[in-house]
Design an enzyme around this catalytic site. Structure first.
Site, PDB file in Angstrom:
ATOM      1  N   TRP A 128      30.710  44.797  39.259  1.00 51.09           N
ATOM      2  CA  TRP A 128      29.912  43.613  39.614  1.00 51.09           C
ATOM      3  C   TRP A 128      29.246  43.848  40.970  1.00 51.09           C
ATOM      4  O   TRP A 128      29.905  44.292  41.911  1.00 51.09           O
ATOM      5  CB  TRP A 128      30.856  42.405  39.679  1.00 51.09           C
ATOM      6  N   ASP A 209      40.591  41.670  39.501  1.00 50.52           N
ATOM      7  CA  ASP A 209      39.659  40.548  39.493  1.00 50.52           C
ATOM      8  C   ASP A 209      39.647  40.026  38.058  1.00 50.52           C
ATOM      9  O   ASP A 209      39.211  40.731  37.140  1.00 50.52           O
ATOM     10  CB  ASP A 209      38.268  41.039  39.921  1.00 50.52           C
ATOM     11  N   ALA A 211      38.233  37.097  35.905  1.00 51.50           N
ATOM     12  CA  ALA A 211      37.286  35.978  35.911  1.00 51.50           C
ATOM     13  C   ALA A 211      36.966  35.478  34.504  1.00 51.50           C
ATOM     14  O   ALA A 211      36.214  34.516  34.355  1.00 51.50           O
ATOM     15  CB  ALA A 211      35.998  36.398  36.612  1.00 51.50           C
ATOM     16  N   LYS A 244      34.264  30.382  34.497  1.00 46.95           N
ATOM     17  CA  LYS A 244      33.778  30.608  33.134  1.00 46.95           C
ATOM     18  C   LYS A 244      34.695  29.973  32.096  1.00 46.95           C
ATOM     19  O   LYS A 244      34.239  29.281  31.206  1.00 46.95           O
ATOM     20  CB  LYS A 244      33.657  32.104  32.844  1.00 46.95           C
TER      21      LYS A 244
HETATM   22  C1  LMR Z   1      27.603  37.146  37.135  1.00 49.59           C
HETATM   23  O1  LMR Z   1      28.065  38.278  37.276  1.00 49.59           O
HETATM   24  O2  LMR Z   1      26.496  36.937  36.620  1.00 49.59           O
HETATM   25  C2  LMR Z   1      28.419  35.966  37.562  1.00 49.59           C
HETATM   26  O3  LMR Z   1      29.678  36.380  37.965  1.00 49.59           O
HETATM   27  C3  LMR Z   1      27.729  35.104  38.547  1.00 49.59           C
HETATM   28  C4  LMR Z   1      27.631  35.715  39.890  1.00 49.59           C
HETATM   29  O4  LMR Z   1      28.069  35.082  40.848  1.00 49.59           O
HETATM   30  O5  LMR Z   1      27.083  36.813  40.024  1.00 49.59           O
END
Ligand code: LMR
Length: 395
Positions: A128, A209, A211, A244
């Site tokens: 991410w 992590d 989520a 989420k």
């Molecule tokens: C994403 O990866 O799109 C989500 O986790 C929202 C974000 O905060 O980036």
């Protein structure tokens, strides 16, 4: 003057895309960028269980006075138990509520910087965007470990384990609990065991992590890796989000957890977490955390929520299957079959930046610059258009 020579930092690619989508006036534009679930009508709903919990809270709550720096212990107990079940005794588990999962990621990293400033943070390649951004912001050192095999759309297990063998005792190894963002390629139970073996060998500390609990296979199945490592290793760090799986995005509900070796280290970890909350924003937000706690502690609401979550999961998996089939028909190949086999909101469709740009410009289809598609943003109506465009642009 403080701001006269300032250049504003550039927003990351997910946020830039959100802004471009908002500014696009084409009525048939399709948002497959930021990770937000949409139902078959294209709406990001407030879950019924959440609505009912909010009604209960409004009726029962008599004060909004501060609770404590770590948030409400009942929330931490409820969410900690959902994720870890009974794998960690309470006297080894330090917890602290945070604004969202991102807040928890930040607090884990801040805490690590305070205690072990030289620790290397091993991150999967790719991960991410905000993981690397926060690590960089804090001046910590990140190193990639091999994770995704673009040729198969699956895990590069050999590469991952070879790279993780280089981690030193006290380094952090960032792992996605389930529904890897951005690849959609997850560890199998056997892979988790192999990672556990490696962490035991090196003494590196897992930082999980999580989520998207409940978005892949189910609440129990998706917790496997986190529970496995928490059960066998002396120390584990966890950043959890309820954005989420409770649809509470804007309420910012997160929990930072540290599995420690015993009561005294637990108290120390809880103390530093609360201290870091105090330095950053003092008290964490309560409303969303309270909603989660009310749902999890009420058997009827919990069942209602789990059913709604199952429906979201099934919708995403159906989107995946239908898109993979449409792409098979459009391309006459099995090139995109992996989309049907992966889990969670995200997959990498294998597009170059130019192809991502063409999807946006020529077709009004928004995927993130690395080719990450949010399959939870698809609907039965948009899938044929998306499949046609992807097949055409990626031909
Ligand atoms: C994403 O990866 O799109 C989500 O986790 C929202 C974000 O905060 O980036």
């Amino acid at each position: 003057m403080m701001f006269e020579n300032l250049t504003a930092p550039e927003a990351d690619k997910i946020l830039r895309l959100m802004a471009m989508f908002a500014a696009d006036t084409r009525p048939d534009k399709v948002d497959l960028g930021v990770g937000v679930y949409r139902d078959p009508q294209g709406i990001t709903p407030v879950m019924d269980a959440v609505r009912q919990a909010e009604v209960l809270i409004a009726a029962r709550q008599r004060t909004k006075a501060y609770i404590g720096l770590a948030g409400d212990p009942a929330f931490a107990r409820a969410l900690g138990n959902l994720i870890l079940s009974d794998t960690v005794p309470a006297d080894r588990l330090a917890t602290c509520a945070t604004p969202g999962g991102t807040g928890a990621v930040r607090q884990v990293l801040e805490m690590t910087r305070r205690i072990a400033p030289d620790a290397v943070i091993w991150v999967p390649s790719p991960t991410w965007v905000n993981h690397n951004a926060i690590i960089g912001h804090l001046g910590q050192t990140a190193r990639n470990y091999r994770y995704y095999d673009a040729a198969t759309g699956g895990l590069d297990r050999g590469g991952m384990l070879a790279d993780l063998a280089q981690a030193k005792a006290g380094d952090l190894v960032l792992l996605h609990g389930c529904c890897h963002n951005p690849t959609g390629a997850d560890l199998s139970p056997d892979d988790w065991r192999a990672v556990g073996d490696m962490l035991e060998k090196t003494g590196a500390i897992p930082f999980i992590d999580i989520a998207y609990l409940g978005f892949a296979e189910g609440l129990e199945e998706d917790a496997f890796g986190t529970r496995h490592l928490a059960a066998r290793l002396p120390e584990v760090l966890i950043a959890a989000s309820c954005s989420k799986n409770f649809g509470l995005y804007r309420e910012r509900v997160g929990l930072c957890m540290a599995v420690t070796t015993g009561p005294a280290p637990k108290e120390a970890a809880a103390g530093i977490m609360a201290h870091l909350n105090r330095q950053s924003y003092a008290f964490p937000p309560d409303h969303g955390a309270r909603v989660v706690q009310v749902i999890l502690d009420d058997p009827e609401l919990r069942e209602m929520w789990a059913d709604e979550l199952m429906l979201m999961r099934e919708t995403m998996n159906l989107n995946r299957a239908v898109l993979a089939k449409a792409l098979r028909d459009e391309t006459g190949s099995n090139r995109f079959d992996f989309l049907g086999n992966q889990r969670g909101m995200f997959s990498l469709i294998g597009a170059t930046p130019d192809q991502v740009e063409a999807l946006r410009k020529d077709h009004g289809i928004y995927v993130v610059g690395d080719g990450r598609m949010n399959v939870a943003g698809l609907t039965t109506e948009t899938i044929p258009k998306v499949a046609r465009a992807v097949a055409h642009v990626l031909a």
